[in-house]
Design an enzyme around this catalytic site. Structure first.
Site, PDB file in Angstrom:
ATOM      1  N   ASP A 171       0.869  -1.178   0.000  1.00 34.54           N
ATOM      2  CA  ASP A 171       0.000   0.000   0.000  1.00 34.54           C
ATOM      3  C   ASP A 171       0.905   1.226   0.000  1.00 34.54           C
ATOM      4  OD1 ASP A 171      -3.223   0.587   1.589  1.00 34.54           O
ATOM      5  OD2 ASP A 171      -2.116   1.727   0.087  1.00 34.54           O
TER       6      ASP A 171
HETATM    7  C1  GLC Z   1      -4.341   4.247  -0.166  1.00 32.69           C
HETATM    8  C2  GLC Z   1      -5.259   3.110   0.257  1.00 32.69           C
HETATM    9  C3  GLC Z   1      -5.402   2.025  -0.773  1.00 32.69           C
HETATM   10  C4  GLC Z   1      -5.289   2.622  -2.158  1.00 32.69           C
HETATM   11  C5  GLC Z   1      -3.858   3.129  -2.317  1.00 32.69           C
HETATM   12  C6  GLC Z   1      -3.630   3.767  -3.681  1.00 32.69           C
HETATM   13  O1  GLC Z   1      -3.558   4.635   0.916  1.00 32.69           O
HETATM   14  O2  GLC Z   1      -4.976   2.485   1.486  1.00 32.69           O
HETATM   15  O3  GLC Z   1      -6.663   1.381  -0.548  1.00 32.69           O
HETATM   16  O4  GLC Z   1      -5.585   1.651  -3.139  1.00 32.69           O
HETATM   17  O5  GLC Z   1      -3.499   4.034  -1.300  1.00 32.69           O
HETATM   18  O6  GLC Z   1      -4.435   4.888  -3.811  1.00 32.69           O
END
Ligand code: GLC
Length: 729
Positions: free
Chosen positions: A262
């Site tokens: 993430d």
């Molecule tokens: C965010 C979220 C995740 C998302 C990613 C990209 O922090 O936790 O669900 O897909 O970053 O945007």
């Protein structure tokens, strides 16, 4: 390109090129208008920007074509850049938020919705979406519950699997589909205190029994990616957790795709106190098998040195890079780096609106309908409240969908209610003063003055009306990422509006727009009808009016328990019995598992929802009283529409294992079927119970069923019905 050619490409790449394929940069490195969904760490070095394997948060066919052209021209092996985006419940045409889509109990419909999202996103140059979110969520305090399909592992499993199929289709090379990414692995929804990014403490038993199930079922549909979660599990951050990523994900689930972190999660292992510095974090990410480092900068800064010192082997690097190249190859990017960019950008079409409108209507959950307040009568109707005429009906995770495409409740009402029979008033601000957002800071007048004025307008409109449709709820910025709340009531200013409208004695139909369960005791008492509308998206107004007017009978069922009070959280129907179960009747024996000041169960339980008609469940039966491990039992019930309107009903099958080597929930959803019946029609609904449905994580730490007695309910919701019994022998 075939595998041999891919491997030849890999062998021809420099070490720097290989490392950078594992680096994902924020879209802001390539496009000023990028959507930033994490903490940015400053501009990347030029070589990183030139060679990074992927980016996220940008879309638009013309824009991405330009970026890709430049990127390809500069890349030594002309390997295409991959574009990823959070298409969570819509790209141009925004569907209900996932917590609402789950309420349809219709995986086929959800799959069609994912197909539509993928087609729109691919036409805008998106290659991969960071969806489905398959996190089990039992805690209304956690704002990301909005992005899930709720508290039940079976419903989540079927919905996540349907979304992967819808996004990816049969062949990722066609320009109407995108790569899916199952997230957030794992157990992100179990954050302690419901506080986002917090630690989770779960026994392996609970992890396997409940939290891992939906990821596993979704992974069976071969998603291109899985994303690691921010949280630590039992003290080890997911992004560096070898048990999760190697043993469970790769070995047991057989996942062979790309594992992406993430946003910033590799580097955040330093904050967790699990990694000493960026080098250590990069090493731990690689050792856990994280292929792509999303925006932390650790891989780009430290991976080459880790290779040079032998801490990371070239073989390990090649394995990860080959997975990324294979994903690009599966998307057809080597043959056509402009995949999907040849088309004009997507637009909201009549077809996509029709699909969205049906999804909205099917997602609405009718909780109360005293005196058949609904469907609306042909009389004077006032639409009042901050949600009565706002276009902000989509969640914080639908940023690529333009608000102006949204049909408001009032706009839809203006199409069906006679002009002389409809009026509208905002009634109050969406938020209380202490939570007011920049969007609502009142420049021309102060907040109290504005609310006094809005209330006065609303009261005069209510005085004129026969029925008030009160459109209240939680602002869409109050659910989603980093929006945990310790209090889950409606804003005080909205409750005040409800109380004042109640004094008029008019019929009140309350619509609740929300991305999480809220405390609704008082709303229930003061309303004649009460309906959950979730965050309904582009066709919110139309779908809601289709149900309010009776064109469509409500059929949504709760995906998550609505509590009496937040003090009950985390709350879920499939709880364990305890040694002192509270007697159902008002038992006077004090020493039982209960609260002195509240019910144990939910105000409205999982699976609950009303219709405009009524259904009788009769003759529930099992085809046998005993079953061998290779056998099966048919469980059936006759369902009759005993009302005067057509309606759909979701027949739910629950099972309880009465005695086992580990305690088992008081009941668990084992199957469900949604059927539609005309007035007076009846249908036998049957399910097949097989041994594999009875397996669980035993005390011996094996995934097995155990002989003994089982109870079975074929019913309307997780609290309904009387059990039948059979024995597994
Ligand atoms: C965010 C979220 C995740 C998302 C990613 C990209 O922090 O936790 O669900 O897909 O970053 O945007």
């Amino acid at each position: 390109m075939d595998k041999k050619a891919l491997e030849a490409l890999l062998n021809d790449m420099s070490t720097e090129e290989k490392v950078m394929q594992l680096v994902q940069l924020s879209g802001s490195e390539y496009e000023a208008a990028a959507e930033i969904t994490g903490v940015e760490r400053g501009q990347a070095k030029d070589n990183v920007r030139r060679l990074a394997g992927s980016t996220l948060g940008i879309w638009g066919s013309k824009r991405l074509r330009k970026i890709q052209e430049q990127y390809m021209s500069e890349h030594p092996h002309h390997i295409p850049l991959m574009f990823m985006l959070d298409v969570i419940h819509g790209h141009k045409t925004v569907l209900p938020c996932p917590l609402g889509q789950g309420a349809t109990f219709d995986p086929e419909a959800v799959k069609k919705g994912a197909e539509m999202q993928a087609k729109e996103a691919a036409a805008d140059g998106v290659h991969a979406t960071f969806s489905p979110m398959a996190d089990l969520c039992r805690d209304a305090r956690w704002g990301r519950i909005m992005e899930s399909t709720g508290e039940d592992k079976l419903l989540n499993s079927r919905m996540a699997a349907a979304m992967v199929e819808g996004y990816q289709g049969k062949d990722l090379r066609d320009n109407a589909h995108v790569a899916a990414c199952v997230k957030h692995f794992a157990a992100y929804g179990a954050a302690e205190g419901g506080r986002d990014y917090n630690n989770t403490e779960l026994s392996e038993h609970t992890l396997r029994e409940h939290y891992l199930r939906a990821y596993g079922e979704a992974i069976k549909k071969k998603p291109a990616m899985v994303m690691t979660s921010f949280n630590s599990i039992n003290g080890i951050p997911a992004t560096g957790n070898k048990f999760l990523m190697k043993k469970i994900l790769r070995e047991e689930f057989g996942f062979q795709g790309v594992l992406i972190s993430d946003w910033g999660a590799v580097g955040e292992m330093i904050n967790h106190g699990f990694a000493e510095d960026q080098r250590d974090a990069a090493l731990k990410g690689m050792m856990a098998g994280v292929d792509i480092d999303m925006c932390s900068g650790c891989y780009s800064a430290c991976l080459e040195e880790l290779l040079n010192t032998g801490a990371v082997s070239m073989e390990m690097l090649d394995e990860a890079v080959l997975r990324v190249l294979t994903m690009k190859n599966d998307l057809g990017l080597f043959e056509d780096p402009y995949r999907g960019l040849s088309m004009d950008g997507p637009v909201v079409t009549e077809e996509s609106r029709r699909l969205a409108r049906e999804a909205v209507a099917a997602s609405l959950v009718l909780l109360e309908n005293k005196g058949n307040a609904l469907p609306l009568r042909k009389e004077k109707i006032a639409f009042i409240g901050p949600y009565a005429d706002t276009k902000r009906l989509q969640s914080s995770w639908a940023f690529s969908g333009e608000d102006e495409n949204t049909v408001t409740v009032w706009e839809a009402a203006s199409e069906v209610c006679e002009p002389e029979n409809r009026r509208v008033a905002t009634g109050c601000t969406m938020l209380d003063q202490d939570a007011v957002t920049a969007r609502e800071i009142c420049h021309e007048e102060d907040w109290q003055e504005k609310n006094d004025r809005l209330l006065a307008e609303a009261m005069s409109v209510a005085a004129w009306a026969d029925t008030v449709v009160l459109c209240l709820g939680e602002d869409s910025t109050q659910s989603g990422e980093a929006t945990s709340k310790a209090r889950i009531q409606l804003p005080a200013v909205q409750l005040h509006l409800l109380r004042e409208i109640k004094k008029t004695g008019k019929r009140i139909v309350t619509l609740i727009f929300t991305g999480r369960p809220l405390e609704l005791m008082e709303v229930r008492e003061l309303s004649d009808a009460l309906m959950i509308c979730w965050l309904p998206g582009t066709e919110g107004g139309h779908g809601i009016l289709d149900v309010l007017t009776g064109k469509v009978s409500p059929s949504g069922r709760l995906t998550v328990s609505f509590p009496y009070t937040v003090g009950q959280e985390p709350l879920h129907y499939d709880m364990y019995p305890t040694g002192r179960p509270k007697p159902d009747e008002k038992g006077n024996y004090p020493y039982t598992s209960r609260y002195l000041d509240c019910e144990n169960g939910a105000l409205y339980p999982f699976g609950y929802g009303l219709s405009y008609t009524s259904f009788a469940f009769t003759d529930p039966k099992l085809s046998a009283q005993t079953m061998s491990v290779r056998g099966a039992i048919a469980a059936s019930v006759t369902v009759k529409n005993t009302g005067s309107r057509k309606g759909s009903v979701t027949v739910q099958l629950y099972i309880r294992d009465l005695t086992s080597s580990r305690v088992r929930p008081v009941r668990e959803l084992a199957d469900f079927k949604k059927i539609s019946l005309d007035p007076g029609a009846e249908e036998e609904v049957s399910f097949v119970i097989r041994e594999e449905m009875l397996r669980f994580w035993t005390a011996e730490e094996t995934w097995e069923s155990e002989a003994g007695k089982f109870h079975v309910w074929i019913c309307n919701d997780s609290r309904d019905g009387e059990p039948l019994e059979f024995q597994l022998i």
